[in-house]
Design a protein around this motif. Structure first.
Motif, PDB file in Angstrom:
ATOM      1  N   GLY A  54      40.991  38.006  36.340  1.00  0.00           N
ATOM      2  CA  GLY A  54      41.539  37.489  37.564  1.00  0.00           C
ATOM      3  C   GLY A  54      42.129  38.481  38.211  1.00  0.00           C
ATOM      4  O   GLY A  54      42.476  38.568  39.663  1.00  0.00           O
ATOM      5  N   SER A  55      43.007  39.452  37.357  1.00  0.00           N
ATOM      6  CA  SER A  55      43.770  40.328  38.383  1.00  0.00           C
ATOM      7  C   SER A  55      42.865  41.173  39.097  1.00  0.00           C
ATOM      8  O   SER A  55      43.097  41.627  40.163  1.00  0.00           O
ATOM      9  CB  SER A  55      44.664  41.204  37.421  1.00  0.00           C
ATOM     10  N   GLN A  56      41.811  41.658  38.613  1.00  0.00           N
ATOM     11  CA  GLN A  56      40.855  42.418  39.120  1.00  0.00           C
ATOM     12  C   GLN A  56      40.392  41.798  40.604  1.00  0.00           C
ATOM     13  O   GLN A  56      40.420  42.338  41.682  1.00  0.00           O
ATOM     14  CB  GLN A  56      39.628  42.639  38.355  1.00  0.00           C
ATOM     15  N   LEU A  57      39.940  40.528  40.222  1.00  0.00           N
ATOM     16  CA  LEU A  57      39.546  39.603  41.545  1.00  0.00           C
ATOM     17  C   LEU A  57      40.427  39.731  42.638  1.00  0.00           C
ATOM     18  O   LEU A  57      40.417  39.762  43.896  1.00  0.00           O
ATOM     19  CB  LEU A  57      39.343  38.409  41.102  1.00  0.00           C
TER      20      LEU A  57
ATOM     21  N   CYS B 242      43.020  41.681  43.012  1.00  0.00           N
ATOM     22  CA  CYS B 242      43.130  43.133  43.512  1.00  0.00           C
ATOM     23  C   CYS B 242      42.150  43.536  44.544  1.00  0.00           C
ATOM     24  O   CYS B 242      42.552  44.076  45.627  1.00  0.00           O
ATOM     25  CB  CYS B 242      43.303  43.959  42.095  1.00  0.00           C
ATOM     26  N   ALA B 243      41.007  43.253  44.253  1.00  0.00           N
ATOM     27  CA  ALA B 243      40.026  43.614  45.005  1.00  0.00           C
ATOM     28  C   ALA B 243      40.089  42.783  46.252  1.00  0.00           C
ATOM     29  O   ALA B 243      39.863  43.383  47.591  1.00  0.00           O
ATOM     30  CB  ALA B 243      38.557  43.128  44.451  1.00  0.00           C
ATOM     31  N   HIS B 244      40.594  41.504  46.269  1.00  0.00           N
ATOM     32  CA  HIS B 244      40.570  40.678  47.491  1.00  0.00           C
ATOM     33  C   HIS B 244      41.915  41.347  48.432  1.00  0.00           C
ATOM     34  O   HIS B 244      41.633  41.422  49.540  1.00  0.00           O
ATOM     35  CB  HIS B 244      41.017  39.320  47.229  1.00  0.00           C
ATOM     36  N   SER B 245      42.823  41.706  47.640  1.00  0.00           N
ATOM     37  CA  SER B 245      44.040  42.163  48.726  1.00  0.00           C
ATOM     38  C   SER B 245      43.953  43.393  49.233  1.00  0.00           C
ATOM     39  O   SER B 245      43.904  44.065  50.503  1.00  0.00           O
ATOM     40  CB  SER B 245      45.012  42.267  47.777  1.00  0.00           C
ATOM     41  N   GLN B 246      42.797  44.412  48.475  1.00  0.00           N
ATOM     42  CA  GLN B 246      42.554  45.581  48.997  1.00  0.00           C
ATOM     43  C   GLN B 246      41.499  45.545  50.354  1.00  0.00           C
ATOM     44  O   GLN B 246      41.677  46.031  50.985  1.00  0.00           O
ATOM     45  CB  GLN B 246      41.819  46.443  47.852  1.00  0.00           C
TER      46      GLN B 246
ATOM     47  N   ASN C 179      46.099  34.457  47.032  1.00  0.00           N
ATOM     48  CA  ASN C 179      47.193  35.227  47.893  1.00  0.00           C
ATOM     49  C   ASN C 179      48.142  35.298  47.064  1.00  0.00           C
ATOM     50  O   ASN C 179      49.171  35.681  47.777  1.00  0.00           O
ATOM     51  CB  ASN C 179      47.178  34.256  49.209  1.00  0.00           C
ATOM     52  N   GLN C 180      48.261  34.894  45.801  1.00  0.00           N
ATOM     53  CA  GLN C 180      49.673  34.933  45.229  1.00  0.00           C
ATOM     54  C   GLN C 180      49.430  35.900  44.006  1.00  0.00           C
ATOM     55  O   GLN C 180      48.276  36.234  43.528  1.00  0.00           O
ATOM     56  CB  GLN C 180      50.196  33.686  44.485  1.00  0.00           C
ATOM     57  N   ASN C 181      50.524  36.561  43.414  1.00  0.00           N
ATOM     58  CA  ASN C 181      50.460  37.640  42.482  1.00  0.00           C
ATOM     59  C   ASN C 181      49.865  36.812  41.022  1.00  0.00           C
ATOM     60  O   ASN C 181      50.407  35.865  40.636  1.00  0.00           O
ATOM     61  CB  ASN C 181      51.836  37.820  42.061  1.00  0.00           C
TER      62      ASN C 181
ATOM     63  N   THR D  58      47.853  33.522  32.178  1.00  0.00           N
ATOM     64  CA  THR D  58      48.074  33.424  33.563  1.00  0.00           C
ATOM     65  C   THR D  58      46.707  33.685  34.079  1.00  0.00           C
ATOM     66  O   THR D  58      45.813  34.157  33.507  1.00  0.00           O
ATOM     67  CB  THR D  58      48.936  34.514  34.164  1.00  0.00           C
ATOM     68  N   VAL D  59      46.545  33.599  35.578  1.00  0.00           N
ATOM     69  CA  VAL D  59      45.251  33.857  36.105  1.00  0.00           C
ATOM     70  C   VAL D  59      44.914  35.330  35.953  1.00  0.00           C
ATOM     71  O   VAL D  59      43.803  35.518  35.772  1.00  0.00           O
ATOM     72  CB  VAL D  59      45.740  33.689  37.756  1.00  0.00           C
ATOM     73  N   GLY D  60      46.007  36.226  36.042  1.00  0.00           N
ATOM     74  CA  GLY D  60      45.510  37.617  35.738  1.00  0.00           C
ATOM     75  C   GLY D  60      44.801  37.929  34.506  1.00  0.00           C
ATOM     76  O   GLY D  60      43.948  38.625  34.254  1.00  0.00           O
ATOM     77  N   GLN D  61      45.567  37.215  33.448  1.00  0.00           N
ATOM     78  CA  GLN D  61      44.899  37.369  32.049  1.00  0.00           C
ATOM     79  C   GLN D  61      43.362  36.842  31.764  1.00  0.00           C
ATOM     80  O   GLN D  61      42.685  37.071  30.839  1.00  0.00           O
ATOM     81  CB  GLN D  61      45.645  36.924  30.835  1.00  0.00           C
ATOM     82  N   SER D  62      43.307  35.516  32.721  1.00  0.00           N
ATOM     83  CA  SER D  62      42.080  34.990  32.614  1.00  0.00           C
ATOM     84  C   SER D  62      40.711  35.879  33.003  1.00  0.00           C
ATOM     85  O   SER D  62      40.900  36.702  33.627  1.00  0.00           O
ATOM     86  CB  SER D  62      41.894  33.658  33.491  1.00  0.00           C
ATOM     87  N   SER D  63      39.701  35.425  32.800  1.00  0.00           N
ATOM     88  CA  SER D  63      38.471  36.096  33.243  1.00  0.00           C
ATOM     89  C   SER D  63      37.117  35.565  33.234  1.00  0.00           C
ATOM     90  O   SER D  63      37.008  34.276  32.726  1.00  0.00           O
ATOM     91  CB  SER D  63      38.088  37.369  32.078  1.00  0.00           C
ATOM     92  N   LEU D  64      36.202  35.891  34.028  1.00  0.00           N
ATOM     93  CA  LEU D  64      34.936  35.112  34.330  1.00  0.00           C
ATOM     94  C   LEU D  64      34.067  36.422  33.506  1.00  0.00           C
ATOM     95  O   LEU D  64      33.965  37.508  33.622  1.00  0.00           O
ATOM     96  CB  LEU D  64      34.242  35.051  35.868  1.00  0.00           C
ATOM     97  N   LYS D  65      33.091  35.814  32.847  1.00  0.00           N
ATOM     98  CA  LYS D  65      32.260  36.773  31.841  1.00  0.00           C
ATOM     99  C   LYS D  65      30.910  36.052  32.296  1.00  0.00           C
ATOM    100  O   LYS D  65      30.748  34.971  31.978  1.00  0.00           O
ATOM    101  CB  LYS D  65      32.435  36.929  30.462  1.00  0.00           C
ATOM    102  N   PHE D  66      29.756  37.008  32.436  1.00  0.00           N
ATOM    103  CA  PHE D  66      28.511  36.800  32.470  1.00  0.00           C
ATOM    104  C   PHE D  66      27.985  37.165  30.840  1.00  0.00           C
ATOM    105  O   PHE D  66      27.988  38.352  30.736  1.00  0.00           O
ATOM    106  CB  PHE D  66      27.577  37.359  33.494  1.00  0.00           C
ATOM    107  N   LEU D  67      27.128  36.337  30.371  1.00  0.00           N
ATOM    108  CA  LEU D  67      26.576  36.661  29.174  1.00  0.00           C
ATOM    109  C   LEU D  67      24.954  36.531  29.414  1.00  0.00           C
ATOM    110  O   LEU D  67      24.513  35.309  29.447  1.00  0.00           O
ATOM    111  CB  LEU D  67      27.049  35.368  28.078  1.00  0.00           C
TER     112      LEU D  67
END
Length: 890
Positions: free
Chosen positions: A394-397, A399-403, A442-444, A574-583
């Motif tokens: 989630g934090s990567q997503l 982060c990429a969005h804000s950049q 849009n939130q941290n 938190t959203v930051g620690q959550s993740s999407l994984k393709f298997l």
């Protein structure tokens, strides 16, 4: 078969089987235990076939050309015209004289092609001969290079002096560095290919790929070892071999190497090349004065790389020698080695370069009608799955969005409509992905708590529909990312403007590069199972590769067919620690291409048991005709009395040995394990290696022994070492372990050697040799079953049960679990015997090993000699026998 010494009988059988598999274009599964000279058998068997094949081809060519010379052009007469009907029209309505003419033309073309090929081959051979024998030529090239360097340096100095005097361009002109960050107009992308061919002369560019063997293995050290074997073999002198590797291993530009992380090295390199091509076109336009000279790689020079290519083909070199040559000749080994592929007879490369299609085509590897040998292939299925799976947090997503948003705002006026359209699509995708994790983009991300935690699995289609992105063409977005280099531009932008304020400072999660990147990194670090972040990243938080790169990997994974993969939504705190994984569930889809295109594919390894996995999950799923598959397994070269495999059903105090999740934590089980080890260490000389199912269990047992004082008892006989979790500490522990054993065998005191506590699937269980005194006894505590509760494994099991037939009354998922367990066991216990005169005992501590279904999955050479011991007494007596035998032979 030519061989550097008299081969063992099993080596001869191996080579003969390999030769006939290549000749008949089969898919072979070859097993030859470590210590039986597998590499040499592969080299001599395959290269003998290649030599014979080339000879036959040349004879055939000579025959055709001779026919043509003697005027008997085209031995076949036109067949379409039937006698008695002079003007018969064939199906396309052409008169037969046309057909005859076309056929004649085809035959003439074939002969012309042969002639061209011959001319090319002669040219190449002459060129290489010249280099072989003409030292003068080498020095001339070297002198020319140093002269050029000097001229360049002077030019640069004068340019700098000039530019200091000149005024700065006014206008809304961004400085050059920032100019580089703006996306080029997207349509013009097809033309780029044309530009890149500017300096190359076409004759060399279109070089024919000769029939060759692609040999791949898992790590760079295994590849280097293989190359050294080739150098020692009878084929070492006249084989054209080229080693391929990643930029991380081959780059010789110090400025780029310093970046450390693979992804950053790749990007910087691509950017420099792009600058080189742009510089060319800019010089032609002369209108804009852009100073691009700073970012062109001095090693990327076509002329120098051609010189490197020829040097590589003349003499067999491993990666280290290739890098040294690159430094000396000031030519890029990464690209220079690629230029050598078409003419090479043997191409040595890491797994992922061959198995990952985009990497394969980028490297210029063409598999049509070639031979592929995959060595150390025991974990091929996992490797393919790993390369094609991808994970984003989630934090990567966020982060990429804000950049990306900031990038778009900054350059909105300069970007073309098409770029804006794609950037908006990517922003929308990122927004939807974060929403799927239950967050707001849009939130941290680290401050947003997730309401429903847990893991959910979805099919690709369901994921696309539920995240409302099924109306976006992911193929186009993926292609856009690839062609526009957007993630690189974004990285440059963030590097320039991104202080810690712009959410670029990333947490630990973000540093775990996803999917392929993670896989590539673990490869370079000697396969770090824990996926620890790369060491360089620790102190380098701002320099992580742009998160958009990981996300590109995830997007391309979503373009797999719906039934072949699943998306795992893992919602943590938190959203930051959550993740999407393709298997990826069906690795066969990616392997099918290799199997279709190649003339023959050989999958080889020291322990390939159980083979059923390969047959079912890889080959039959990829549509290979079972008749095309051959299996070959050979015994070991050691005499039967040199190995003593025992299955131990109970310990010294008659406690039954069964290490299930429920029973293994019981104090009496841990005590019994300790007693067994104490007894063994009293009689076994040298090194004892003991494998535990996991790091956690090893720690738990160690702590328990410390408490009960058993550790102190053990330590009087053997010095105790533990396998470290960090990859970079493994070497140190091994060196100490070996030193200790050597010291003890010399001193001959009470201390008889060392005990190494290792973990199945860790660093010690693969690729490390415990030969001679380093491993006189290997112990396996319990059965290392994988964690059945993991959602990935559960999904794979469900998928197998749906798609595979039941085998011998067992559900495919049950078979999978057993196979995964036994593959790990076989890998670990195979470490002990490494050559003909080696000897060792192998102890399997668990009565379940005696069950026929499990017992039959042991490697044949171990299985044939295994004894099942219900009580500890008789087992101990056997071990003492070995001890006395070894003392006699010593």
């Amino acid at each position: 078969f030519p061989f550097p010494y008299t081969p063992y009988l099993i080596q001869e059988r191996f080579m003969a089987a390999l030769y006939s598999a290549l000749e008949a274009g089969r898919v072979g599964i070859f097993e030859s235990p470590t210590g039986t000279g597998k590499s040499l058998s592969l080299i001599c068997g395959a290269l003998s076939w290649l030599r014979d094949f080339e000879e036959k081809k040349q004879e055939e060519e000579a025959r055709l050309l001779a026919l043509e010379d003697s005027g008997q052009e085209g031995t076949k007469r036109p067949t379409s015209a039937e006698p008695g009907r002079p003007d018969s029209k064939d199906t396309a309505g052409e008169p037969d004289w046309v057909t005859a003419f076309v056929q004649k033309k085809e035959e003439r073309d074939a002969v012309d092609r042969l002639k061209e090929e011959q001319v090319r081959r002669k040219k190449r051979e002459e060129r290489l001969e010249k280099i072989r024998h003409n030292v003068q030529l080498k020095y001339a090239a070297k002198r020319k290079r140093s002269e050029e360097d000097e001229t360049k340096r002077l030019l640069q100095l004068s340019k700098e002096a000039l530019s200091e005097g000149a005024g700065v361009d006014v206008l809304e002109q961004l400085d050059h560095n920032e100019e580089e960050l703006i996306l080029a107009e997207y349509e013009s992308d097809e033309e780029k290919k044309v530009v890149s061919g500017l300096e190359e002369d076409d004759d060399d560019l279109e070089e024919e790929h000769v029939t060759k063997i692609y040999y791949c293995s898992r790590t760079h050290s295994q590849l280097s070892q293989f190359v050294r074997e080739v150098q020692k073999s009878p084929f070492g002198k006249d084989t054209r071999l080229v080693s391929l590797g990643s930029r991380q291993n081959l780059c010789v530009n110090e400025e780029v190497r310093r970046l450390g992380a693979l992804q950053l090295i790749n990007d910087r390199c691509m950017e420099m090349q792009k600058n080189k091509h742009e510089k060319k076109s800019d010089e032609e336009m002369e209108g804009k004065k852009r100073r691009v000279s700073r970012t062109v790689c001095p090693f990327y020079s076509y002329e120098q790389m051609q010189f490197l290519r020829d040097e590589v083909l003349v003499e067999v070199k491993d990666i280290e020698q290739l890098v040294a040559l690159g430094r000396e000749t000031k030519a890029c080994p990464y690209y220079g080695s690629r230029y050598a592929i078409p003419a090479a007879q043997l191409v040595v490369l890491p797994y992922q370069m061959l198995l990952h299609e985009p990497t394969r085509s980028a490297a210029g590897i063409k598999l049509k009608d070639q031979i592929v040998i995959i060595d150390e292939a025991h974990n091929l299925i996992d490797t393919i799955t790993c390369i094609h799976s991808a994970e984003v947090s989630g934090s990567q997503l966020c982060c990429a969005h804000s950049q990306l948003l900031q990038y778009m705002e900054r350059y909105r006026k300069r970007l073309k409509a098409k770029n804006l359209m794609y950037i908006k699509q990517i922003l929308y995708l990122l927004e939807r992905f974060v929403a799927m994790l239950g967050g707001n983009v849009n939130q941290n991300p680290s401050c947003q708590a997730v309401s429903q935690t847990g893991t959910v699995l979805k099919s690709i289609n369901d994921f696309l529909f539920q995240s409302q992105i099924d109306n976006i063409n992911l193929f186009k977005v993926q292609r856009y990312c690839e062609k526009s280099l957007i993630s690189r531009k974004l990285f440059g932008f963030v590097e320039r403007y991104g202080g810690p304020a712009t959410a670029v400072k990333t947490n630990k999660e973000n540093r775990k590069l996803a999917g392929l990147q993670n896989f590539l990194l673990t490869l370079q670090q000697g396969s770090d199972k824990e996926g620890d972040p790369p060491v360089e990243a620790e102190n380098d938080q701002l320099r992580t590769a742009s998160p958009l790169m990981q996300i590109e990997g995830f997007l391309s994974a979503l373009t797999n067919a719906n039934q072949d993969g699943r998306v795992i939504l893992s919602r943590q705190g938190t959203v930051g620690q959550s993740s999407l994984k393709f298997l990826l569930l069906n690795p066969a889809v990616h392997f099918a291409k290799v199997l279709e295109e190649c003339r023959a594919v050989i999958i080889a390894g020291g322990t390939m048991q159980p083979v059923a996995d390969f047959r079912e999950q890889l080959l039959s799923c990829a549509g290979v005709d079972p008749a095309r598959v051959v299996e070959f397994s050979c015994g070991h070269v050691i005499p039967p009395e040199n190995i003593l495999p025992l299955i131990l059903c109970s310990g010294p105090s008659n406690q039954q040995l069964e290490f299930t999740y429920q029973t293994r934590d019981l104090p009496q089980m841990m005590d019994e394990t300790g007693r067994i080890l104490c007894n063994l260490c009293n009689v076994v000389p040298g090194g004892v290696v003991c494998f535990f199912p996991s790091y956690e269990y090893e720690k738990q047992v160690y702590a328990h022994w410390e408490k009960t004082g058993l550790l102190t008892r053990l330590a009087t006989k053997k010095k105790i070492f533990q396998e470290p979790k960090k990859a970079n500490q493994v070497e140190q522990v091994l060196v100490e372990y070996a030193k200790c054993i050597k010291r003890c065998s010399r001193a001959g005191g009470q201390m008889t050697g060392a005990l190494l506590l290792s973990v199945v699937g860790g660093k010690m269980s693969e690729g490390i040799n415990f030969s001679d005194d380093l491993g006189r006894c290997v112990i396996m505590v319990g059965m290392p079953y994988p964690n059945i509760k993991s959602p990935e494994l559960q999904e794979k099991m469900t998928w197998l049960d749906k798609t595979m037939p039941r085998a011998a009354g067992q559900a495919p998922s049950r078979v999978l679990i057993e196979n995964l367990c036994m593959k790990a066991v076989n890998q670990s216990i195979g470490r002990a015997i490494r050559h003909q005169k080696d000897f060792a005992s192998i102890l399997l501590l668990d009565h379940r090993y005696a069950r026929p279904a499990i017992f039959n999955k042991l490697p044949q050479w171990i299985r044939e000699r295994t004894q099942v011991k219900p009580a500890f007494g008789s087992a101990f007596a056997e071990l003492r026998k070995v001890r006395t035998c070894t003392l006699c032979t010593a």
